[in-house]
Design an enzyme around this catalytic site. Sequence first.
Site, PDB file in Angstrom:
ATOM      1  CB  SER A 120      -8.522  -0.702   4.761  1.00 21.06           C
ATOM      2  OG  SER A 120      -9.190  -1.801   4.203  1.00 21.06           O
ATOM      3  CD  GLU A 171      -4.751   0.571   3.414  1.00 19.42           C
ATOM      4  OE1 GLU A 171      -4.496  -0.473   4.043  1.00 19.42           O
ATOM      5  OE2 GLU A 171      -5.439   0.592   2.374  1.00 19.42           O
ATOM      6  NE  ARG A 198      -3.752  -2.237  -0.054  1.00 17.36           N
ATOM      7  CZ  ARG A 198      -3.439  -3.290  -0.822  1.00 17.36           C
ATOM      8  NH1 ARG A 198      -2.379  -3.258  -1.617  1.00 17.36           N
ATOM      9  NH2 ARG A 198      -4.182  -4.360  -0.819  1.00 17.36           N
TER      10      ARG A 198
HETATM   11  C1  FAD Z   1     -15.309   1.524  -0.229  1.00  8.43           C
HETATM   12  C2  FAD Z   1     -13.802   1.534  -0.450  1.00  8.43           C
HETATM   13  C3  FAD Z   1     -13.160   0.346  -0.785  1.00  8.43           C
HETATM   14  C4  FAD Z   1     -11.773   0.336  -0.985  1.00  8.43           C
HETATM   15  N1  FAD Z   1     -11.172  -0.846  -1.296  1.00  8.43           N
HETATM   16  C5  FAD Z   1      -9.837  -0.866  -1.498  1.00  8.43           C
HETATM   17  C6  FAD Z   1      -9.169  -2.095  -1.844  1.00  8.43           C
HETATM   18  O1  FAD Z   1      -9.781  -3.154  -1.981  1.00  8.43           O
HETATM   19  N2  FAD Z   1      -7.831  -2.065  -2.021  1.00  8.43           N
HETATM   20  C7  FAD Z   1      -7.108  -0.915  -1.893  1.00  8.43           C
HETATM   21  O2  FAD Z   1      -5.886  -0.954  -2.065  1.00  8.43           O
HETATM   22  N3  FAD Z   1      -7.704   0.259  -1.556  1.00  8.43           N
HETATM   23  C8  FAD Z   1      -9.039   0.313  -1.377  1.00  8.43           C
HETATM   24  N4  FAD Z   1      -9.648   1.495  -1.045  1.00  8.43           N
HETATM   25  C9  FAD Z   1      -8.816   2.712  -0.855  1.00  8.43           C
HETATM   26  C10 FAD Z   1      -8.674   3.589  -2.114  1.00  8.43           C
HETATM   27  O3  FAD Z   1      -9.785   3.449  -2.985  1.00  8.43           O
HETATM   28  C11 FAD Z   1      -7.401   3.291  -2.889  1.00  8.43           C
HETATM   29  O4  FAD Z   1      -6.259   3.490  -2.110  1.00  8.43           O
HETATM   30  C12 FAD Z   1      -7.293   4.189  -4.149  1.00  8.43           C
HETATM   31  O5  FAD Z   1      -6.293   3.707  -4.971  1.00  8.43           O
HETATM   32  C13 FAD Z   1      -7.006   5.659  -3.813  1.00  8.43           C
HETATM   33  O6  FAD Z   1      -7.170   6.403  -5.008  1.00  8.43           O
HETATM   34  P1  FAD Z   1      -7.682   7.905  -4.969  1.00  8.43           P
HETATM   35  O7  FAD Z   1      -7.622   8.438  -6.357  1.00  8.43           O
HETATM   36  O8  FAD Z   1      -8.988   7.984  -4.304  1.00  8.43           O
HETATM   37  O9  FAD Z   1      -6.548   8.557  -4.102  1.00  8.43           O
HETATM   38  P2  FAD Z   1      -6.694   9.762  -3.059  1.00  8.43           P
HETATM   39  O10 FAD Z   1      -7.508   9.291  -1.894  1.00  8.43           O
HETATM   40  O11 FAD Z   1      -7.153  10.987  -3.746  1.00  8.43           O
HETATM   41  O12 FAD Z   1      -5.183   9.910  -2.597  1.00  8.43           O
HETATM   42  C14 FAD Z   1      -4.552   8.879  -1.867  1.00  8.43           C
HETATM   43  C15 FAD Z   1      -3.058   9.168  -1.804  1.00  8.43           C
HETATM   44  O13 FAD Z   1      -2.509   9.055  -3.117  1.00  8.43           O
HETATM   45  C16 FAD Z   1      -1.884  10.291  -3.494  1.00  8.43           C
HETATM   46  N5  FAD Z   1      -2.143  10.512  -4.908  1.00  8.43           N
HETATM   47  C17 FAD Z   1      -3.342  10.470  -5.538  1.00  8.43           C
HETATM   48  N6  FAD Z   1      -3.185  10.699  -6.851  1.00  8.43           N
HETATM   49  C18 FAD Z   1      -1.851  10.933  -7.039  1.00  8.43           C
HETATM   50  C19 FAD Z   1      -1.053  11.255  -8.173  1.00  8.43           C
HETATM   51  N7  FAD Z   1      -1.599  11.390  -9.390  1.00  8.43           N
HETATM   52  N8  FAD Z   1       0.270  11.428  -7.992  1.00  8.43           N
HETATM   53  C20 FAD Z   1       0.831  11.289  -6.775  1.00  8.43           C
HETATM   54  N9  FAD Z   1       0.139  10.982  -5.662  1.00  8.43           N
HETATM   55  C21 FAD Z   1      -1.193  10.809  -5.800  1.00  8.43           C
HETATM   56  C22 FAD Z   1      -2.552  11.348  -2.631  1.00  8.43           C
HETATM   57  O14 FAD Z   1      -1.721  12.495  -2.520  1.00  8.43           O
HETATM   58  C23 FAD Z   1      -2.745  10.587  -1.343  1.00  8.43           C
HETATM   59  O15 FAD Z   1      -1.554  10.554  -0.597  1.00  8.43           O
HETATM   60  C24 FAD Z   1     -11.021   1.535  -0.844  1.00  8.43           C
HETATM   61  C25 FAD Z   1     -11.684   2.732  -0.503  1.00  8.43           C
HETATM   62  C26 FAD Z   1     -13.059   2.733  -0.309  1.00  8.43           C
HETATM   63  C27 FAD Z   1     -13.742   4.030   0.034  1.00  8.43           C
END
Ligand code: FAD
Length: 320
Positions: free
Chosen positions: A231, A301, A182
Amino acid sequence: MSPDRRILKRLAEVCPGRVKVAEPLAPFTTWKIGGPAQWLAAPQDLEELRRLLALLTGMGRPWHILGRGSNVLIGDRGVAGAVIYLGPPWSWIRVRKRFRHTVHLEVGAGTPLPAMVRYGLRHGLTGLEFLAGIPGSAGGAWAMNAGSHGREMGEVTLALALVAADGQRTRPGRKALAFGYRRLDLDPGSVIVGGVLRAGLGSKTEVARQVQELLRRRKKTQPWQEPSGGSVFRNPSGDSAGRLIEAAGCKGWARGEARVSEKHANFIINRGRARARDVLSLMAAVRQRVYEHSGVLLEPEVRLWGCTLPEPVRRPGSSL
Ligand SMILES: Cc1cc2nc3c(=O)[nH]c(=O)nc-3n(C[C@H](O)[C@H](O)[C@H](O)COP(=O)(O)OP(=O)(O)OC[C@H]3O[C@@H](n4cnc5c(N)ncnc54)[C@H](O)[C@@H]3O)c2cc1C
């Protein structure tokens, strides 16, 4: 003119019409929680992004990159500096190379993961099914090395396109990328703008069957329809945070309108008007209880922006 007004003027020159002041961030997150960004900037192309980063670096101002906000908890008072939102202009999926059994795809950082899953379904692409039900963007999934059911983003990634804090572009290949559990180690301030993924060419029916099965499992085990940040804690080595939290008796615990899900103990749901301070207080209480119950200190996380998790209480004789 105050220094902040001067910076705003420069930001608006770099991203005309796409900089907002004191913009609430809650609507940009799946938790629907969080105060305002001092400046919210939505660059629409690479040139704007590069100039924006160079400007902020030159002025010594911090920034955060926001994807679909599905893994961040933003403090009630918001965040100082800029939040850079990579939205729709950063969403694309194109075939880069096609082989007999595989395909290389160019994907923009702002591409929603559900759109990638739909693309995979339409073209019978194998290897991306594990993304089904993860609500983030490709950029967030790379930054977090998102994964499920034993697969993760790093495994299917061939290269990334990055912009460094000084605005310089790089394109590291798979071997140069340090994906971990992660996380992806990048130079501070680097922005992922896109990347290349490898997928297999398979049967549409089989891909659809797998995606349906993964979504069915997710709906059964996670609070699918309620606002959450996924999570909350990382799984400690060899165990699961959800199991530890449930064993410690924290399911159903609540602070304000934040509540530990009855369905999955590692999810904190927003039952309406939860504030970041409710979530933080609940996280701290759960963490403390799990530590007392099992001796394991859970680590968050979710990424905390503009807020911090209170330290656990030191107990006599504890190794904390
Ligand atoms: C209902 C639910 C289920 C989920 N299930 C899973 C799962 O099964 N597995 C899992 O791994 N995660 C899961 N997640 C967590 C999440 O969806 C993932 O971590 C996802 O990849 C985050 O993407 P985001 O665009 O929303 O990132 P954000 O929440 O917008 O950002 C997360 C982090 O990534 C950084 N970031 C985002 N975009 C960039 C970029 N372009 N360049 C550099 N840094 C960047 C941000 O600065 C921040 O530190 C879940 C979340 C929810 C709400």
